[in-house]
Design a protein around this motif. Structure first.
Motif, short mmCIF file in Angstrom:
data_model
loop_
_atom_site.label_atom_id
_atom_site.label_comp_id
_atom_site.label_asym_id
_atom_site.label_seq_id
_atom_site.Cartn_x
_atom_site.Cartn_y
_atom_site.Cartn_z
N GLU A 132 0.83 -1.20 0.00
CA GLU A 132 0.00 0.00 0.00
C GLU A 132 0.87 1.25 0.00
O GLU A 132 0.65 2.19 -0.78
N LYS A 133 1.88 1.29 0.87
CA LYS A 133 2.77 2.45 0.96
C LYS A 133 3.52 2.65 -0.35
O LYS A 133 3.63 3.78 -0.86
N ALA A 134 4.06 1.57 -0.90
CA ALA A 134 4.84 1.68 -2.13
C ALA A 134 3.99 2.15 -3.29
O ALA A 134 4.40 3.02 -4.08
N CYS A 135 2.79 1.61 -3.43
CA CYS A 135 1.91 2.00 -4.54
C CYS A 135 1.50 3.47 -4.42
O CYS A 135 1.44 4.19 -5.43
N ARG A 136 1.24 3.93 -3.21
CA ARG A 136 0.87 5.33 -3.03
C ARG A 136 2.02 6.26 -3.40
O ARG A 136 1.82 7.30 -4.04
N ARG A 137 3.22 5.87 -3.00
CA ARG A 137 4.39 6.69 -3.36
C ARG A 137 4.61 6.67 -4.87
O ARG A 137 4.93 7.70 -5.47
N LEU A 138 4.46 5.52 -5.47
CA LEU A 138 4.64 5.44 -6.91
C LEU A 138 3.62 6.29 -7.65
O LEU A 138 3.95 6.95 -8.65
N ARG A 139 2.40 6.27 -7.18
CA ARG A 139 1.37 7.10 -7.82
C ARG A 139 1.76 8.58 -7.77
O ARG A 139 1.67 9.30 -8.77
N GLU A 140 2.21 9.03 -6.60
CA GLU A 140 2.62 10.43 -6.46
C GLU A 140 3.80 10.74 -7.39
O GLU A 140 3.83 11.80 -8.04
N TRP A 141 4.75 9.83 -7.44
CA TRP A 141 5.95 10.06 -8.27
C TRP A 141 5.60 10.08 -9.75
O TRP A 141 6.14 10.89 -10.51
N VAL A 142 4.73 9.17 -10.19
CA VAL A 142 4.35 9.13 -11.61
C VAL A 142 3.70 10.45 -12.01
O VAL A 142 4.03 11.04 -13.06
N ILE A 143 2.78 10.94 -11.19
CA ILE A 143 2.10 12.20 -11.50
C ILE A 143 3.10 13.35 -11.53
O ILE A 143 3.09 14.19 -12.44
N GLU A 144 3.97 13.39 -10.54
CA GLU A 144 4.97 14.46 -10.45
C GLU A 144 5.93 14.41 -11.64
O GLU A 144 6.25 15.45 -12.24
N LEU A 145 6.39 13.23 -11.98
CA LEU A 145 7.36 13.10 -13.07
C LEU A 145 6.73 13.39 -14.43
O LEU A 145 7.37 13.99 -15.31
N ARG A 146 5.49 13.01 -14.60
CA ARG A 146 4.81 13.33 -15.86
C ARG A 146 4.65 14.84 -16.01
O ARG A 146 4.79 15.38 -17.11
N ASP A 147 4.36 15.51 -14.91
CA ASP A 147 4.23 16.97 -14.95
C ASP A 147 5.55 17.62 -15.38
O ASP A 147 5.55 18.73 -15.94
N LYS A 148 6.67 16.93 -15.10
CA LYS A 148 7.99 17.45 -15.47
C LYS A 148 8.41 16.98 -16.87
O LYS A 148 9.53 17.28 -17.31
N GLY A 149 7.54 16.23 -17.54
CA GLY A 149 7.81 15.84 -18.91
C GLY A 149 8.39 14.46 -19.11
O GLY A 149 8.76 14.11 -20.23
N TYR A 150 8.48 13.66 -18.04
CA TYR A 150 9.02 12.31 -18.18
C TYR A 150 7.89 11.32 -18.48
O TYR A 150 6.94 11.21 -17.70
N PRO A 151 7.98 10.58 -19.59
CA PRO A 151 6.89 9.69 -19.99
C PRO A 151 6.92 8.34 -19.25
O PRO A 151 7.48 7.35 -19.72
N ILE A 152 6.31 8.30 -18.08
CA ILE A 152 6.26 7.06 -17.29
C ILE A 152 5.06 6.24 -17.73
O ILE A 152 3.91 6.64 -17.52
N THR A 153 5.32 5.08 -18.33
CA THR A 153 4.24 4.24 -18.85
C THR A 153 4.19 2.85 -18.24
O THR A 153 3.26 2.09 -18.51
N HIS A 154 5.20 2.50 -17.42
CA HIS A 154 5.30 1.13 -16.92
C HIS A 154 5.76 1.14 -15.48
O HIS A 154 6.67 1.89 -15.11
N LEU A 155 5.14 0.31 -14.65
CA LEU A 155 5.56 0.13 -13.26
C LEU A 155 5.81 -1.35 -13.00
O LEU A 155 4.91 -2.18 -13.20
N ASP A 156 7.01 -1.68 -12.57
CA ASP A 156 7.36 -3.04 -12.18
C ASP A 156 7.34 -3.08 -10.65
O ASP A 156 8.15 -2.42 -9.99
N LEU A 157 6.40 -3.83 -10.09
CA LEU A 157 6.18 -3.83 -8.64
C LEU A 157 6.90 -4.96 -7.91
O LEU A 157 6.70 -5.15 -6.71
N GLY A 158 7.72 -5.74 -8.62
CA GLY A 158 8.47 -6.79 -7.96
C GLY A 158 7.58 -7.90 -7.44
O GLY A 158 6.48 -8.16 -7.95
N GLY A 159 8.06 -8.58 -6.40
CA GLY A 159 7.30 -9.70 -5.84
C GLY A 159 7.38 -9.68 -4.34
O GLY A 159 7.01 -8.71 -3.70
#
Length: 417
Positions: free
Chosen positions: A214-241
């Protein structure tokens, strides 16, 4: 589904699927690993049902058990692979896993390994340091190749598991710290030979609660939104196991529960999702069959000394892990407290301390359960012992899927003047 579904007593004998383990032991000298193909297939089915329902791709973590017969089951089920070495790449390809379904993880990828994966045309490299990024970029430019890459970011989430299998806390050797993330991303987007996919995380192993995900997914969501706003095309998330299995204490993590967290926290983010289960697909499907060499009567409790040792199953010594034990012959003997150990000249060569078991005598055989992951792959010839064989059961048939590598075989690789 637990291994016990495929491991039952019948007529006083312990059976895996439709074969008694004692009958195999009469033909294959103990100790040996034994796996149920049906158990592995059932776990694959459970995993696919959970994660494919949310559109995630599944990449088996080869390091859990890299036997070609096990990998073939993954390939036949349509799973990809998560690899950490050139050897694992070769095994995955030989077993029939397509290169376009392979993700290359690991903190120390050598030049030869990067080149082998580039030549194979794998799906993605998970980059874990700026120097690794630079080396891959240079190799791609010199070869005129393009590589898909994701940055493994350290989310600083403590999964509260054993310190030897915790990978996402501050100071870990794994992943790029958040402070270096934009530097890495900028280097990738400037490159003509690196194609940015997104971010990767791996929280650790044998995780039995949902909170870290839960913590990791929430942080990733925030980072994806932030990075996209800065112009980085984030299209894939590898969540490990890291999905934990029940080693006898009743604690485990269901695939469906993890999938529900991923779906809830990352819904409508517009990213492709990958997961990398390993242990959870194979651990409960395997046992280590061993014979009691001696019953040693001492105070305060007797020792059962097995012919299997820490060189065969390292987890108890390395992680202080505990594996349940069953006798191959069903017993009505009164239970007693005893210690179960191996023959290696190390005090840490111990499987169970103060265990409650029916009386077991010299010459009787036992099975250590939940041994299908991080068992055979971590085995060694320490004390100049044999590297033990592996067996796969399918219904009422079994096959030797790795022969015994004897101490004499091992000496063939050595030379002296």
């Amino acid at each position: 589904m637990n291994s016990e579904s495929f491991l039952q007593y019948r007529d006083g004998q312990l059976y895996m699927e439709s074969i008694s383990l004692n009958s195999i032991a009469e033909q294959v000298e103990t100790p040996f690993y034994c796996y149920s193909a049906a158990a592995i297939k059932a776990r694959i089915g459970d995993c696919k049902s959970a994660f494919e329902s949310i559109g995630a791709t599944i990449h088996y973590a080869v390091k859990a058990n890299s036997n070609l017969a096990v990998l073939r089951l993954m390939a036949e089920a349509g799973l990809g692979a998560d690899i950490v070495s050139e050897g694992e790449l070769a095994r995955a390809l030989k077993a029939g896993i397509p290169p376009q379904d392979i993700i290359f993880s690991g903190v120390g990828k050598r030049t030869s390994e990067l080149l082998a994966a580039l030549d194979a045309g794998i799906f993605q490299f998970n980059l874990e340091s700026i120097p690794e990024l630079e080396r891959l970029a240079d190799l791609c430019e010199s070869r005129g190749r393009t590589a898909n890459v994701s940055i493994r970011i350290n989310p600083e989430v403590d999964a509260a598991t054993h310190r030897h299998i915790t990978t996402a806390v501050r100071g870990s050797k794994f992943g790029i710290p958040f402070s270096q993330l934009e530097l890495a991303l900028e280097r990738i987007v400037r490159s003509d030979s690196l194609r940015l996919h997104g971010l990767a995380v791996h929280l650790g192993s044998q995780i039995v609660t949902l909170e870290p995900y839960e913590k990791a997914c929430r942080r990733l969501r925030e980072w994806v939104i932030e990075l996209r706003d800065k112009g980085y095309p984030i299209t894939h998330l590898d969540l490990g196991g890291g999905f934990g299995i029940d080693y006898g204490d009743g604690r485990c993590l269901a695939y469906g529960a993890v999938a529900a967290v991923i779906d809830r926290e990352l819904r409508n983010l517009g990213v492709a999702i990958a997961v990398e289960p390993g242990r959870s697909l194979v651990a409960t499907a395997g046992v280590l069959v061993s014979e009691v060499v001696y019953r040693k009567e001492v105070e305060p409790v007797p020792f059962l000394i097995l012919d299997a040792g820490m060189n065969d199953l390292l987890r108890p010594a390395l992680y202080q892990a505990s594996h349940q034990l069953l006798t191959l012959k069903q017993s009505d003997e009164a239970r007693e407290i005893c210690n179960v150990v191996g023959p290696i000249c190390e005090s840490s060569d111990s499987f169970l301390q103060q265990a409650s078991l029916p009386r077991v005598n010299s010459g009787e055989r036992v099975a250590l359960l939940q041994a299908g992951a991080y068992g055979a792959v971590m085995a060694s010839g320490y004390n100049s012992r044999d590297v033990i064989p592996e067996v796969m059961i399918t219904g009422d048939q079994y096959g030797l899927i790795r022969r015994r590598i004897s101490h004499r075989d091992l000496m063939e690789y050595e030379n002296f003047a």
